[in-house]
Design an enzyme around this catalytic site. Structure first.
Site, PDB file in Angstrom:
ATOM      1  N   THR A  11       1.025  -0.973   0.011  1.00  0.00           N
ATOM      2  CA  THR A  11       0.104   0.040   0.164  1.00  0.00           C
ATOM      3  C   THR A  11       0.947   1.336   0.005  1.00  0.00           C
ATOM      4  N   GLY A  12       2.260   1.156   0.157  1.00  0.00           N
ATOM      5  CA  GLY A  12       3.142   2.061   0.135  1.00  0.00           C
ATOM      6  C   GLY A  12       3.421   2.679  -1.228  1.00  0.00           C
ATOM      7  N   ASP A  59       1.315  -8.604   9.200  1.00  0.00           N
ATOM      8  CA  ASP A  59       2.100  -7.548   9.716  1.00  0.00           C
ATOM      9  C   ASP A  59       3.286  -7.714  10.128  1.00  0.00           C
ATOM     10  N   LEU A  60       4.501  -6.839   9.780  1.00  0.00           N
ATOM     11  CA  LEU A  60       6.068  -7.446  10.119  1.00  0.00           C
ATOM     12  C   LEU A  60       6.152  -7.712  11.498  1.00  0.00           C
ATOM     13  N   LEU A  81       9.145  -4.670   1.473  1.00  0.00           N
ATOM     14  CA  LEU A  81       9.071  -3.133   1.507  1.00  0.00           C
ATOM     15  C   LEU A  81       8.364  -2.253   2.696  1.00  0.00           C
ATOM     16  N   GLN A  84       8.244   1.165   9.143  1.00  0.00           N
ATOM     17  CA  GLN A  84       8.098   2.273   9.486  1.00  0.00           C
ATOM     18  C   GLN A  84       9.027   3.264   9.053  1.00  0.00           C
ATOM     19  N   SER A 126      18.510   1.401   2.858  1.00  0.00           N
ATOM     20  CA  SER A 126      18.389   2.793   2.900  1.00  0.00           C
ATOM     21  C   SER A 126      19.531   3.365   2.758  1.00  0.00           C
ATOM     22  N   GLU A 128      19.946   6.009   4.273  1.00  0.00           N
ATOM     23  CA  GLU A 128      20.051   6.579   5.738  1.00  0.00           C
ATOM     24  C   GLU A 128      21.251   5.841   6.521  1.00  0.00           C
ATOM     25  N   TYR A 152      15.568   4.751  12.884  1.00  0.00           N
ATOM     26  CA  TYR A 152      15.374   4.177  11.669  1.00  0.00           C
ATOM     27  C   TYR A 152      16.421   3.591  11.084  1.00  0.00           C
ATOM     28  N   ARG A 187       3.952  10.044  -3.262  1.00  0.00           N
ATOM     29  CA  ARG A 187       4.857  10.173  -2.023  1.00  0.00           C
ATOM     30  C   ARG A 187       3.815  10.481  -0.902  1.00  0.00           C
TER      31      ARG A 187
HETATM   32  P1  NAP Z   1       5.835   4.222   2.672  1.00  0.00           P
HETATM   33  O1  NAP Z   1       5.119   4.779   1.699  1.00  0.00           O
HETATM   34  O2  NAP Z   1       6.048   4.763   4.041  1.00  0.00           O
HETATM   35  O3  NAP Z   1       5.330   2.588   2.613  1.00  0.00           O
HETATM   36  C1  NAP Z   1       5.695   1.839   3.841  1.00  0.00           C
HETATM   37  C2  NAP Z   1       4.593   0.516   3.860  1.00  0.00           C
HETATM   38  O4  NAP Z   1       4.988  -0.240   4.700  1.00  0.00           O
HETATM   39  C3  NAP Z   1       3.091   1.128   3.903  1.00  0.00           C
HETATM   40  O5  NAP Z   1       2.690  -0.052   2.903  1.00  0.00           O
HETATM   41  C4  NAP Z   1       2.834   0.387   5.128  1.00  0.00           C
HETATM   42  O6  NAP Z   1       1.439   0.151   5.188  1.00  0.00           O
HETATM   43  C5  NAP Z   1       3.688  -0.733   5.502  1.00  0.00           C
HETATM   44  N1  NAP Z   1       4.145  -1.005   6.867  1.00  0.00           N
HETATM   45  C6  NAP Z   1       3.938  -0.215   7.921  1.00  0.00           C
HETATM   46  N2  NAP Z   1       4.314  -0.847   8.898  1.00  0.00           N
HETATM   47  C7  NAP Z   1       4.069  -2.048   8.673  1.00  0.00           C
HETATM   48  C8  NAP Z   1       4.187  -3.558   9.514  1.00  0.00           C
HETATM   49  N3  NAP Z   1       4.084  -3.384  10.735  1.00  0.00           N
HETATM   50  N4  NAP Z   1       3.867  -4.362   8.817  1.00  0.00           N
HETATM   51  C9  NAP Z   1       3.597  -4.584   7.686  1.00  0.00           C
HETATM   52  N5  NAP Z   1       3.860  -3.378   6.771  1.00  0.00           N
HETATM   53  C10 NAP Z   1       3.831  -2.191   7.307  1.00  0.00           C
HETATM   54  O7  NAP Z   1       7.538   4.026   2.164  1.00  0.00           O
HETATM   55  P2  NAP Z   1       8.070   3.647   0.521  1.00  0.00           P
HETATM   56  O8  NAP Z   1       8.478   4.951   0.594  1.00  0.00           O
HETATM   57  O9  NAP Z   1       7.218   2.940  -0.477  1.00  0.00           O
HETATM   58  O10 NAP Z   1       9.371   2.951   1.017  1.00  0.00           O
HETATM   59  C11 NAP Z   1       9.395   1.443   0.822  1.00  0.00           C
HETATM   60  C12 NAP Z   1      10.555   1.026   1.493  1.00  0.00           C
HETATM   61  O11 NAP Z   1      11.768   1.443   1.042  1.00  0.00           O
HETATM   62  C13 NAP Z   1      10.478   1.024   3.216  1.00  0.00           C
HETATM   63  O12 NAP Z   1      11.068   0.028   3.905  1.00  0.00           O
HETATM   64  C14 NAP Z   1      11.347   2.375   3.242  1.00  0.00           C
HETATM   65  O13 NAP Z   1      11.962   2.174   4.618  1.00  0.00           O
HETATM   66  C15 NAP Z   1      12.483   1.987   2.177  1.00  0.00           C
HETATM   67  N6  NAP Z   1      13.214   3.047   1.615  1.00  0.00           N
HETATM   68  C16 NAP Z   1      12.186   4.186   1.182  1.00  0.00           C
HETATM   69  C17 NAP Z   1      13.009   5.323   0.325  1.00  0.00           C
HETATM   70  C18 NAP Z   1      12.325   6.436  -0.161  1.00  0.00           C
HETATM   71  O14 NAP Z   1      12.954   7.176  -0.473  1.00  0.00           O
HETATM   72  N7  NAP Z   1      11.133   6.120  -0.584  1.00  0.00           N
HETATM   73  C19 NAP Z   1      14.399   5.011   0.293  1.00  0.00           C
HETATM   74  C20 NAP Z   1      15.295   3.838   0.858  1.00  0.00           C
HETATM   75  C21 NAP Z   1      14.414   2.868   1.565  1.00  0.00           C
HETATM   76  P3  NAP Z   1       0.297   1.251   5.621  1.00  0.00           P
HETATM   77  O15 NAP Z   1      -0.099   1.674   4.108  1.00  0.00           O
HETATM   78  O16 NAP Z   1      -0.810   0.405   6.425  1.00  0.00           O
HETATM   79  O17 NAP Z   1       0.921   2.204   6.590  1.00  0.00           O
HETATM   80  O1  G4F Z   2      11.530  13.660   3.266  1.00  0.00           O
HETATM   81  P1  G4F Z   2      12.477  13.246   4.451  1.00  0.00           P
HETATM   82  O2  G4F Z   2      11.739  13.021   5.737  1.00  0.00           O
HETATM   83  O3  G4F Z   2      13.313  12.086   3.940  1.00  0.00           O
HETATM   84  P2  G4F Z   2      14.677  11.476   4.574  1.00  0.00           P
HETATM   85  O4  G4F Z   2      14.633  11.461   6.119  1.00  0.00           O
HETATM   86  O5  G4F Z   2      15.857  11.622   4.013  1.00  0.00           O
HETATM   87  O6  G4F Z   2      14.068   9.812   4.607  1.00  0.00           O
HETATM   88  C1  G4F Z   2      13.582   9.288   3.383  1.00  0.00           C
HETATM   89  O7  G4F Z   2      14.584   8.890   2.591  1.00  0.00           O
HETATM   90  C2  G4F Z   2      15.391   7.695   2.798  1.00  0.00           C
HETATM   91  C3  G4F Z   2      16.703   7.378   2.257  1.00  0.00           C
HETATM   92  O8  G4F Z   2      17.785   8.086   2.415  1.00  0.00           O
HETATM   93  C4  G4F Z   2      14.511   6.623   3.381  1.00  0.00           C
HETATM   94  F1  G4F Z   2      15.309   5.561   3.801  1.00  0.00           F
HETATM   95  C5  G4F Z   2      13.287   6.946   4.051  1.00  0.00           C
HETATM   96  O9  G4F Z   2      12.435   5.830   4.222  1.00  0.00           O
HETATM   97  C6  G4F Z   2      12.602   7.997   3.703  1.00  0.00           C
HETATM   98  O10 G4F Z   2      12.057   7.808   2.515  1.00  0.00           O
HETATM   99  O11 G4F Z   2      13.507  14.421   4.883  1.00  0.00           O
HETATM  100  C7  G4F Z   2      14.633  14.793   4.013  1.00  0.00           C
HETATM  101  C8  G4F Z   2      15.269  15.869   4.650  1.00  0.00           C
HETATM  102  C9  G4F Z   2      15.820  15.547   6.149  1.00  0.00           C
HETATM  103  O12 G4F Z   2      17.118  16.143   6.126  1.00  0.00           O
HETATM  104  C10 G4F Z   2      14.891  16.610   6.916  1.00  0.00           C
HETATM  105  O13 G4F Z   2      15.417  16.816   8.166  1.00  0.00           O
HETATM  106  O14 G4F Z   2      14.598  17.052   4.745  1.00  0.00           O
HETATM  107  C11 G4F Z   2      14.880  17.795   6.043  1.00  0.00           C
HETATM  108  N1  G4F Z   2      13.283  18.617   6.247  1.00  0.00           N
HETATM  109  C12 G4F Z   2      13.327  19.712   6.673  1.00  0.00           C
HETATM  110  N2  G4F Z   2      12.159  20.248   6.732  1.00  0.00           N
HETATM  111  C13 G4F Z   2      12.215  17.916   6.316  1.00  0.00           C
HETATM  112  C14 G4F Z   2      11.484  19.055   6.763  1.00  0.00           C
HETATM  113  N3  G4F Z   2      11.830  16.680   6.380  1.00  0.00           N
HETATM  114  C15 G4F Z   2      10.430  16.747   6.673  1.00  0.00           C
HETATM  115  N4  G4F Z   2       9.749  15.429   6.428  1.00  0.00           N
HETATM  116  N5  G4F Z   2       9.485  17.571   7.144  1.00  0.00           N
HETATM  117  C16 G4F Z   2      10.110  18.829   7.110  1.00  0.00           C
HETATM  118  O15 G4F Z   2       9.252  19.793   7.156  1.00  0.00           O
END
Ligand code: NAP
Ligand code: G4F
Length: 351
Positions: A11-12, A59-60, A81, A84, A126, A128, A152, A187
């Site tokens: 769903t993400g 659920d994970l 995927l 939290q 990630s 991160e 995280y 997003r």
């Molecule tokens: P997202 O939109 O926040 O989606 C997260 C998904 O995980 C949602 O389907 C959510 O379900 C599910 N989830 C949350 N808690 C869970 C649990 N306890 N058990 C099972 N499912 C659970 O994240 P995304 O951007 O698609 O990212 C996908 C994956 O890649 C994540 O693991 C994230 O940490 C990782 N990642 C993302 C990025 C990025 O920039 N997008 C970069 C690096 C890594 P609900 O819809 O019910 O909340």
């Molecule tokens: O958009 P962000 O919350 O993404 P962040 O923390 O980089 O994490 C995302 O990318 C990771 C991969 O590197 C994933 F693993 C993770 O699951 C997620 O998808 O924040 C990006 C930057 C941060 O430095 C934050 O401090 O933006 C800065 N920021 C500034 N103002 C903010 C804000 N972030 C958020 N969310 N909200 C603000 O108002």
């Protein structure tokens, strides 16, 4: 024979794009969802795949539900995927984040090891996990040492290491995709790019007049999510499993996102944006730049969408949504849709 894939977190953002991509490759797609009081299938609805996925309630945090999901779906590939995924929230909920993001991956690996070690596993790692390492500008690689600065990232690093350990120790085909930030019109609104593009759209239509942000100087390597999910799949088609950085190779600041989004809608961000300390984190990653040469060499993955195209397309999508909403149109996220009952796989009554 038709391949079967199980996606946790379907769903993400990434789950939705990956489900669409795999369906286009003629996979049978199974996805786990969590029970919630409000349906959360809008992304799958927006991509037109809501009734093409077999949904399993899992659920994970719950080993039994994962065992059931893998037993019922009998997948060739699992994409873990679920997470939290919001770094900011991990400081408020470090234990839950560690349980889902760290131990959740351990549960998936254990289920595969015990049920069918031939199942290939993709783990959503990630950028991160690197934290604040030196010489970022040269580009972070699979060899760069990792020093997380958030709960995280600590959870994700645990998962990353377990994948390596199960690969080397038990011979599982398990791969870490070390993905740098990737965004899209799907997003979540809490992430900074979408928070900005959504606010810019509202401001340009006169629906709001301020936006509060945290650290404007933070820099990230931002790419387009639909391209990144293809790399996940490619990693699982190789002869041998390995870990891969997926990134564009360029970083931009949060302020660059602001300028690009607001300019594209013809407004001046400085009139509306204030810095709010509550949006800042106890620790933040200052800058991330990835080097995905290994992915390019091993499976010819290249990002195509530029930072400017990405942010402008997100701003345009948000503007379009708000414009049409003002005109009275109803969207999946306004009136949450639910898949038809036939796509939910349940245990049903005892035989
Ligand atoms: P997202 O939109 O926040 O989606 C997260 C998904 O995980 C949602 O389907 C959510 O379900 C599910 N989830 C949350 N808690 C869970 C649990 N306890 N058990 C099972 N499912 C659970 O994240 P995304 O951007 O698609 O990212 C996908 C994956 O890649 C994540 O693991 C994230 O940490 C990782 N990642 C993302 C990025 C990025 O920039 N997008 C970069 C690096 C890594 P609900 O819809 O019910 O909340
Ligand atoms: O958009 P962000 O919350 O993404 P962040 O923390 O980089 O994490 C995302 O990318 C990771 C991969 O590197 C994933 F693993 C993770 O699951 C997620 O998808 O924040 C990006 C930057 C941060 O430095 C934050 O401090 O933006 C800065 N920021 C500034 N103002 C903010 C804000 N972030 C958020 N969310 N909200 C603000 O108002």
């Amino acid at each position: 024979m038709t391949k079967r894939a199980l996606i946790t977190g379907v769903t993400g953002q990434d789950g939705a794009y990956l489900a669409k991509f795999l369906l286009d490759q003629e996979y049978e797609v199974f996805g786990t969802y969590r029970r919630s009081s409000t349906p959360n299938f809008w992304r799958l609805d927006a991509l037109g795949v809501i009734d093409k996925i077999n949904f399993l309630h899992a659920d994970l945090n719950d080993m039994a539900s994962l065992l059931e999901a893998v037993t019922v779906s009998e997948p060739d590939e699992i994409y873990n995927l679920g997470a939290q995924s919001f770094v900011g929230a991990s400081f408020e909920a470090p234990l839950l984040t560690g349980d889902v993001d760290g131990l959740g991956a351990a549960r998936v690996l254990e289920v595969v090891r015990s049920i069918n070690p031939k199942i290939r596993i993709y783990q959503a790692s990630s950028s991160e996990i690197y934290g604040n390492v030196a010489n970022v500008e040269r580009g972070l690689t699979e060899e760069t040492p990792m020093l997380p600065v958030s709960p995280y990232a600590a959870g994700k690093l645990y998962a990353y290491n377990l994948v390596r350990i199960y690969r080397e120790g038990y011979g599982l085909f398990a791969a870490n995709g070390i993905l740098f930030n990737h965004e899209s019109p799907l997003r979540g609104l809490e992430f900074v790019t979408r928070k900005i593009t959504n606010a810019a759209a509202q401001i340009s239509l006169g629906l709001r007049n301020k936006l509060e942000l945290g650290n404007l100087e933070a820099r990230r390597d931002w790419g387009f999510a639909a391209e990144y999910v293809q790399a996940m799949w490619k990693m699982l088609q190789l002869d041998k499993p390995s870990d891969y950085v997926i990134a564009t190779g360029s970083s931009y600041s949060v302020q660059d996102v602001l300028v690009t989004a607001f300019e594209s809608l013809g407004i001046d961000w400085q009139k509306y944006v204030t810095v709010d300390k509550r949006q800042m984190r106890p620790l933040d990653v200052h800058n991330l730049v990835g080097d995905s040469s290994k992915a390019k060499a091993d499976f010819d993955w290249n990002p195509a969408t530029s930072f400017k195209e990405l942010i402008e397309s997100m701003a345009a999508a948000d503007y379009d949504r708000w414009r049409r909403r003002i005109d009275g149109e109803v969207f999946p996220w306004d009136a949450p849709s639910y898949p038809s009952e036939s796509v939910f796989l349940t245990r049903g009554p005892q035989k």
